[in-house]
Design a protein around this motif. Sequence first.
Motif, mmCIF file in Angstrom:
data_model
loop_
_atom_site.group_PDB
_atom_site.id
_atom_site.type_symbol
_atom_site.label_atom_id
_atom_site.label_comp_id
_atom_site.label_asym_id
_atom_site.label_seq_id
_atom_site.Cartn_x
_atom_site.Cartn_y
_atom_site.Cartn_z
ATOM 1 N N ALA A 122 0.829 -1.209 0.000
ATOM 2 C CA ALA A 122 0.000 0.000 0.000
ATOM 3 C C ALA A 122 0.860 1.254 0.000
ATOM 4 O O ALA A 122 0.553 2.226 -0.708
ATOM 5 C CB ALA A 122 -0.940 -0.017 1.194
ATOM 6 N N GLY A 123 1.949 1.256 0.779
ATOM 7 C CA GLY A 123 2.809 2.429 0.843
ATOM 8 C C GLY A 123 3.427 2.791 -0.490
ATOM 9 O O GLY A 123 3.523 3.967 -0.846
ATOM 10 N N GLU A 124 3.838 1.780 -1.242
ATOM 11 C CA GLU A 124 4.430 2.037 -2.561
ATOM 12 C C GLU A 124 3.386 2.584 -3.525
ATOM 13 O O GLU A 124 3.676 3.456 -4.341
ATOM 14 C CB GLU A 124 5.059 0.759 -3.116
ATOM 15 N N ALA A 153 0.756 4.374 -2.632
ATOM 16 C CA ALA A 153 0.487 5.745 -2.182
ATOM 17 C C ALA A 153 1.595 6.702 -2.591
ATOM 18 O O ALA A 153 1.328 7.866 -2.934
ATOM 19 C CB ALA A 153 0.293 5.757 -0.673
ATOM 20 N N ASP A 154 2.842 6.222 -2.569
ATOM 21 C CA ASP A 154 3.983 7.083 -2.919
ATOM 22 C C ASP A 154 3.940 7.559 -4.365
ATOM 23 O O ASP A 154 4.578 8.553 -4.704
ATOM 24 C CB ASP A 154 5.303 6.353 -2.664
ATOM 25 N N SER A 189 -3.149 12.542 -0.789
ATOM 26 C CA SER A 189 -2.763 12.047 0.534
ATOM 27 C C SER A 189 -2.875 10.531 0.632
ATOM 28 O O SER A 189 -3.623 9.896 -0.111
ATOM 29 C CB SER A 189 -3.644 12.699 1.599
ATOM 30 N N ARG A 190 -2.152 9.972 1.585
ATOM 31 C CA ARG A 190 -2.225 8.522 1.829
ATOM 32 C C ARG A 190 -3.640 8.093 2.216
ATOM 33 O O ARG A 190 -4.104 7.052 1.734
ATOM 34 C CB ARG A 190 -1.223 8.112 2.894
ATOM 35 N N PRO A 191 -4.349 8.851 3.067
ATOM 36 C CA PRO A 191 -5.724 8.450 3.377
ATOM 37 C C PRO A 191 -6.625 8.427 2.135
ATOM 38 O O PRO A 191 -7.492 7.570 2.010
ATOM 39 C CB PRO A 191 -6.194 9.501 4.385
ATOM 40 N N VAL A 242 -5.608 7.735 -0.968
ATOM 41 C CA VAL A 242 -5.234 6.512 -1.689
ATOM 42 C C VAL A 242 -5.842 5.308 -0.987
ATOM 43 O O VAL A 242 -6.357 4.383 -1.640
ATOM 44 C CB VAL A 242 -3.702 6.380 -1.819
ATOM 45 N N SER A 243 -5.822 5.310 0.323
ATOM 46 C CA SER A 243 -6.407 4.216 1.098
ATOM 47 C C SER A 243 -7.901 4.054 0.788
ATOM 48 O O SER A 243 -8.405 2.939 0.659
ATOM 49 C CB SER A 243 -6.194 4.473 2.587
ATOM 50 N N GLN A 282 3.021 -4.891 6.603
ATOM 51 C CA GLN A 282 2.684 -4.328 5.285
ATOM 52 C C GLN A 282 1.450 -5.000 4.712
ATOM 53 O O GLN A 282 1.268 -6.210 4.822
ATOM 54 C CB GLN A 282 3.839 -4.518 4.295
#
Length: 120
Positions: A27-29, A31-32, A37-39, A41-42, A62
């Motif tokens: 998920a982090g990749e 979002a990057d 924002s990450r939220p 993308v979430s 992860q």
Amino acid sequence: MDEVAAAIADPVRREILVMLRDRRLPAGEIADRFVISRPAVSRHLRVLRESGLVRDTLVGRQRFYELDASRFADLIEWLDQFARATGWERRLDALETEVYRTRRERRRRDTPEQRQEKTA
């Protein structure tokens, strides 16, 4: 089908699907790769997960996402009726027929000497 169509209506979600086409990603990749924002993308990932287009797996701390392309089948089948309706297949078949007809007529018009010159 409606749920899948709604999920792919957003360009961010379509881009996520493209990212996941070849491999699973954390998920982090994912979002990057976005300026949102990450939220945000979430939330997009949640919509894709709830529609069944992606699956998630927790590995340690992860969360990995992977595409489940089987959910596209109904939508593809429905869209296919419009692809056939355009008549492109008929037009291409007609073009192919015309090309073969023209070649055949040219061969008939050519004398044996002209045919021999073309092959030499």
